[in-house]
Design a protein around this motif. Sequence first.
Motif, short mmCIF file in Angstrom:
data_model
loop_
_atom_site.label_atom_id
_atom_site.label_comp_id
_atom_site.label_asym_id
_atom_site.label_seq_id
_atom_site.Cartn_x
_atom_site.Cartn_y
_atom_site.Cartn_z
N LYS A 1 -18.36 39.64 -10.94
CA LYS A 1 -19.07 39.11 -12.11
C LYS A 1 -18.40 39.42 -13.43
O LYS A 1 -18.93 39.08 -14.49
N ASP A 2 -17.23 40.08 -13.42
CA ASP A 2 -16.48 40.25 -14.66
C ASP A 2 -16.03 38.88 -15.17
O ASP A 2 -15.84 37.94 -14.41
N GLY B 1 -14.70 37.71 -6.88
CA GLY B 1 -16.05 37.45 -7.36
C GLY B 1 -16.17 37.39 -8.86
O GLY B 1 -17.28 37.35 -9.40
N ALA B 2 -15.04 37.41 -9.56
CA ALA B 2 -15.07 37.32 -11.02
C ALA B 2 -15.28 35.88 -11.45
O ALA B 2 -15.01 34.93 -10.71
N HIS B 3 -15.79 35.71 -12.65
CA HIS B 3 -15.89 34.37 -13.25
C HIS B 3 -14.59 34.14 -14.02
O HIS B 3 -14.35 34.77 -15.04
N VAL B 4 -13.76 33.24 -13.53
CA VAL B 4 -12.46 32.99 -14.14
C VAL B 4 -12.52 31.70 -14.96
O VAL B 4 -12.93 30.65 -14.46
N ASP C 1 -16.90 35.71 -29.24
CA ASP C 1 -16.37 37.03 -29.55
C ASP C 1 -16.81 38.06 -28.52
O ASP C 1 -17.97 38.08 -28.09
N LEU C 2 -15.87 38.94 -28.15
CA LEU C 2 -16.16 40.13 -27.33
C LEU C 2 -16.92 39.82 -26.05
O LEU C 2 -17.86 40.52 -25.67
N THR C 3 -16.50 38.76 -25.35
CA THR C 3 -17.19 38.37 -24.11
C THR C 3 -16.32 38.51 -22.86
O THR C 3 -16.84 38.40 -21.75
N MET C 4 -15.02 38.75 -23.02
CA MET C 4 -14.13 38.80 -21.87
C MET C 4 -13.83 40.24 -21.44
O MET C 4 -13.52 41.09 -22.27
N ASP C 5 -13.93 40.50 -20.14
CA ASP C 5 -13.56 41.81 -19.60
C ASP C 5 -12.05 41.89 -19.39
O ASP C 5 -11.46 42.96 -19.51
N VAL C 6 -11.44 40.75 -19.07
CA VAL C 6 -10.01 40.69 -18.77
C VAL C 6 -9.42 39.42 -19.39
O VAL C 6 -10.03 38.36 -19.33
N VAL C 7 -8.25 39.56 -19.98
CA VAL C 7 -7.48 38.40 -20.44
C VAL C 7 -6.08 38.50 -19.83
O VAL C 7 -5.43 39.55 -19.92
N GLY D 1 -12.74 48.26 -24.21
CA GLY D 1 -12.52 48.73 -22.85
C GLY D 1 -11.93 47.66 -21.95
O GLY D 1 -11.65 47.93 -20.77
N GLY D 2 -11.74 46.45 -22.49
CA GLY D 2 -11.20 45.35 -21.71
C GLY D 2 -9.72 45.49 -21.45
O GLY D 2 -9.02 46.31 -22.08
N GLN D 3 -9.22 44.67 -20.52
CA GLN D 3 -7.82 44.73 -20.12
C GLN D 3 -7.09 43.43 -20.48
O GLN D 3 -7.66 42.34 -20.34
N LEU D 4 -5.86 43.59 -20.92
CA LEU D 4 -4.99 42.46 -21.23
C LEU D 4 -3.70 42.62 -20.45
O LEU D 4 -3.13 43.71 -20.39
N CYS D 5 -3.23 41.53 -19.83
CA CYS D 5 -1.96 41.59 -19.11
C CYS D 5 -1.21 40.27 -19.30
O CYS D 5 -1.76 39.20 -19.01
N ILE D 6 0.01 40.38 -19.80
CA ILE D 6 0.84 39.21 -20.10
C ILE D 6 2.15 39.32 -19.34
O ILE D 6 2.86 40.31 -19.45
#
Length: 342
Positions: A177-178, A198-201, A235-241, A269-274
């Motif tokens: 659900k992330d 199970g994440a919402h992508v 704004d501020l709605t994503m756990d992961v980008v 506390g979110g994560q970013l990966c590029i």
Amino acid sequence: MLIKEAAKKLNTTARTIRLYEEKGLISLKKDQENDYRIFTEDDLYRLSTIIALREIGIQISEIREMLKQPGMQMEDYLNLQRSVLYEKLLEMKDMIHTIDQMMEHVDSADFQPISKLAEHLKKLKQIRKGWKDKWDFDSQAIEYDQHIKKAGYTFNVHQGYDVALSTVKQCITLNAKDQCLDIGVGTGNLGGRFLHQGAHVIGVDQSGKMLEKCKEKYPLMEVRKGHFLALPVMDLTMDVVVSSYALHHLPDEEKLLALQEINRVLKSGGQLCIADLMFQNENDRKRVLDMYRLEGNMEAVEAIEDEYYADRSLLIEWLVAHDYEVKAQQINSILSVIYAEK
């Protein structure tokens, strides 16, 4: 449905609908017996999109360009409306922020700070609207996956492609659900790897054809039209980008604006990966280009200079300055993965 009914349903006038028809924004079928216009559901969605875009000040000529894609359906129209509204929302936020800054200088006899702020706002507007797809990704969408070059070429930008995407997947800790945002999703090769958890992508791309292909491959992924400088999420709605092989399509001055936009949507506390084409720093770029020139590999030099490979050190510097913990991993001489926690 006839024109009066359509006008009533859309809260507009028959005259307005006729105007949009005259301007070539909509093409309506007519009853062969009485020549009355007949409206389908797709016609109504197209008209509602035109009306919504006009309400926020988009010119008819611009709307005509936006609606050029043939065969648009309800989802396409709504996607377009959402994308444009988010751009307008960000523009309004920029304006409010600039006005707040201007207010700090109203008592000063020096008008220069206010003038500079106005010029900065104007430049931001131009940047958000000015990006052009010179690579024509719509035309690449159908066979994009088959054309990813992984071996057997004098210069191979996709060397290490699978390793880079796997590295992103390994870096990210994702719970059921992330909310996960994939920017420049293309055909979904990265974002699709997170669906089984199970994440919402949400896959964002400026190419409608790429989004169509992505949805065909990954029906469970939500796709939205947008780009790095105007992400269609709150704004501020994503756990992961995450993002792969997309940031290098932005000119250097816009990459930091893209990070700013990512920061807007990423939770604390979110994560970013590029994963992208980049050099460690400017000296490294010069070293690699000199190496290819010495080898006589002008294909490599031309490919690098055709796009905007990042200076990794500048991206890391920005992230650290904005309270991210950052790690970087070199995949090969032109490809890196940056992982950051906010």
